[in-house]
Scaffold this motif. Structure first.
Motif, mmCIF file in Angstrom:
data_model
loop_
_atom_site.group_PDB
_atom_site.id
_atom_site.type_symbol
_atom_site.label_atom_id
_atom_site.label_comp_id
_atom_site.label_asym_id
_atom_site.label_seq_id
_atom_site.Cartn_x
_atom_site.Cartn_y
_atom_site.Cartn_z
ATOM 1 N N LEU A 139 39.096 53.865 35.887
ATOM 2 C CA LEU A 139 39.287 52.530 36.460
ATOM 3 C C LEU A 139 40.008 52.621 37.801
ATOM 4 N N GLN A 140 40.900 53.608 37.956
ATOM 5 C CA GLN A 140 41.556 53.811 39.243
ATOM 6 C C GLN A 140 40.537 54.227 40.299
ATOM 7 N N LEU A 141 39.592 55.081 39.916
ATOM 8 C CA LEU A 141 38.523 55.464 40.849
ATOM 9 C C LEU A 141 37.712 54.242 41.271
ATOM 10 N N LEU A 142 37.370 53.420 40.306
ATOM 11 C CA LEU A 142 36.608 52.205 40.585
ATOM 12 C C LEU A 142 37.399 51.280 41.515
ATOM 13 N N ALA A 143 38.684 51.098 41.220
ATOM 14 C CA ALA A 143 39.531 50.228 42.041
ATOM 15 C C ALA A 143 39.702 50.799 43.449
ATOM 16 N N PHE A 144 39.934 52.114 43.549
ATOM 17 C CA PHE A 144 40.148 52.747 44.848
ATOM 18 C C PHE A 144 38.911 52.634 45.737
ATOM 19 N N ALA A 145 37.744 52.835 45.154
ATOM 20 C CA ALA A 145 36.508 52.853 45.938
ATOM 21 C C ALA A 145 35.924 51.458 46.177
ATOM 22 N N SER A 146 36.456 50.456 45.506
ATOM 23 C CA SER A 146 35.929 49.101 45.711
ATOM 24 C C SER A 146 36.316 48.597 47.101
ATOM 25 N N GLU A 147 35.512 47.673 47.596
ATOM 26 C CA GLU A 147 35.726 47.127 48.937
ATOM 27 C C GLU A 147 36.453 45.787 48.842
ATOM 28 N N ARG A 148 37.510 45.626 49.616
ATOM 29 C CA ARG A 148 38.228 44.352 49.632
ATOM 30 C C ARG A 148 37.417 43.352 50.439
ATOM 31 N N GLN A 149 37.325 42.129 49.912
ATOM 32 C CA GLN A 149 36.567 41.089 50.591
ATOM 33 C C GLN A 149 37.320 39.780 50.470
ATOM 34 N N LEU A 199 38.788 39.147 41.048
ATOM 35 C CA LEU A 199 39.671 38.249 41.789
ATOM 36 C C LEU A 199 41.070 38.859 41.833
ATOM 37 N N LEU A 200 41.530 39.165 43.033
ATOM 38 C CA LEU A 200 42.870 39.725 43.216
ATOM 39 C C LEU A 200 43.889 38.622 43.478
ATOM 40 N N SER A 201 43.481 37.625 44.244
ATOM 41 C CA SER A 201 44.338 36.461 44.491
ATOM 42 C C SER A 201 43.462 35.254 44.739
ATOM 43 N N GLY A 202 43.991 34.090 44.436
ATOM 44 C CA GLY A 202 43.242 32.851 44.596
ATOM 45 C C GLY A 202 42.466 32.506 43.340
ATOM 46 N N HIS A 203 41.758 31.392 43.407
ATOM 47 C CA HIS A 203 41.005 30.874 42.266
ATOM 48 C C HIS A 203 39.576 30.570 42.692
ATOM 49 N N ALA A 204 38.690 30.484 41.695
ATOM 50 C CA ALA A 204 37.290 30.157 41.963
ATOM 51 C C ALA A 204 36.833 29.077 40.999
ATOM 52 N N ASP A 205 36.034 28.157 41.512
ATOM 53 C CA ASP A 205 35.405 27.124 40.691
ATOM 54 C C ASP A 205 34.092 27.700 40.179
ATOM 55 N N ALA A 220 40.158 37.824 36.926
ATOM 56 C CA ALA A 220 38.808 37.585 36.403
ATOM 57 C C ALA A 220 37.817 38.487 37.142
ATOM 58 N N LEU A 221 36.826 38.951 36.415
ATOM 59 C CA LEU A 221 35.745 39.734 37.012
ATOM 60 C C LEU A 221 34.486 38.875 36.959
ATOM 61 N N LEU A 222 33.906 38.617 38.110
ATOM 62 C CA LEU A 222 32.752 37.736 38.234
ATOM 63 C C LEU A 222 31.478 38.544 38.432
ATOM 64 N N GLY A 223 30.481 38.309 37.583
ATOM 65 C CA GLY A 223 29.159 38.893 37.772
ATOM 66 C C GLY A 223 28.979 40.318 37.296
ATOM 67 N N GLU A 224 29.870 40.796 36.394
ATOM 68 C CA GLU A 224 29.804 42.207 35.996
ATOM 69 C C GLU A 224 28.550 42.558 35.216
ATOM 70 N N GLY A 232 40.295 27.542 48.026
ATOM 71 C CA GLY A 232 41.301 28.055 48.936
ATOM 72 C C GLY A 232 40.952 29.472 49.332
ATOM 73 N N SER A 233 41.937 30.188 49.835
ATOM 74 C CA SER A 233 41.733 31.570 50.245
ATOM 75 C C SER A 233 41.676 32.469 49.014
ATOM 76 N N VAL A 234 40.666 33.339 48.962
ATOM 77 C CA VAL A 234 40.467 34.224 47.810
ATOM 78 C C VAL A 234 40.307 35.657 48.305
ATOM 79 N N SER A 235 40.982 36.568 47.627
ATOM 80 C CA SER A 235 40.858 38.000 47.901
ATOM 81 C C SER A 235 40.225 38.651 46.676
ATOM 82 N N THR A 236 39.242 39.516 46.914
ATOM 83 C CA THR A 236 38.541 40.186 45.806
ATOM 84 C C THR A 236 38.411 41.680 46.072
#
Length: 158
Positions: free
Chosen positions: A24-34, A55-61, A80-84, A101-105
């Motif tokens: 999971l650390q590999l997955l997190a490290f290699a993921s792209e921040r958006q 979702l790292l920060s913020g909320h989604a409808d 939350a993980l969206l679309g896995e 609002g502002s969301v970081s993923t």
């Protein structure tokens, strides 16, 4: 970016619950921040899935089409993980998630997921074992509903 914290967050998601922290650390490290701004779609129902978004920060409808109208059905919080499932199966997203609002993923694309699964087969086996149990439970639920329909009176009998 805190890879260990992101990996622990991923571990809280049912499909990754049995995975080793290192994977999971590999997955997190290699993921792209958006980043997303308010009202921007993170994922869109019907669109072919290429990525899942943690979702790292913020909320989604969370919205789903009902006829021709989109209807809000839930609110996604950080973690939350969206679309896995759509990302893993390269199918279409079943929901739309709009940034509130502002969301970081952390964007995990299909290729990254497959690379980790190929290089660490135990990671892939863990994920697919959880998905198989989820499918088995869904099939059991469908069988129960089918049995209820069979036992139910026909509307013509009323």
């Amino acid at each position: 970016m805190n890879v260990r914290a992101d990996a622990e967050t991923l571990r809280q998601i049912p499909i990754f619950g049995e995975c080793e922290l290192l994977h999971l650390q590999l997955l997190a490290f290699a993921s792209e921040r958006q980043q997303f701004v308010s009202g921007e779609p993170i994922i869109s129902q019907g669109k072919k899935a290429k990525s899942a978004f943690l979702l790292l920060s913020g909320h989604a409808d969370i919205q789903q089409l009902s006829g021709l109208q989109s209807q809000s059905i839930a609110r996604a919080e950080p973690g939350a993980l969206l679309g896995e499932v759509a990302m893993i199966g390269k199918s279409s997203y079943a929901i739309t998630a709009l940034a509130l609002g502002s969301v970081s993923t952390a964007r995990i694309d299909h290729g990254l997921f497959l690379r980790v699964a190929n290089e660490y087969p135990e990671f892939g086996h863990s994920v697919f074992r959880v998905l198989a149990r989820k499918l088995e439970n869904s099939m059991r639920d469908f069988d129960n509903v089918r049995e209820q329909f069979i036992r139910a009176k026909s509307f013509l009998d009323f």
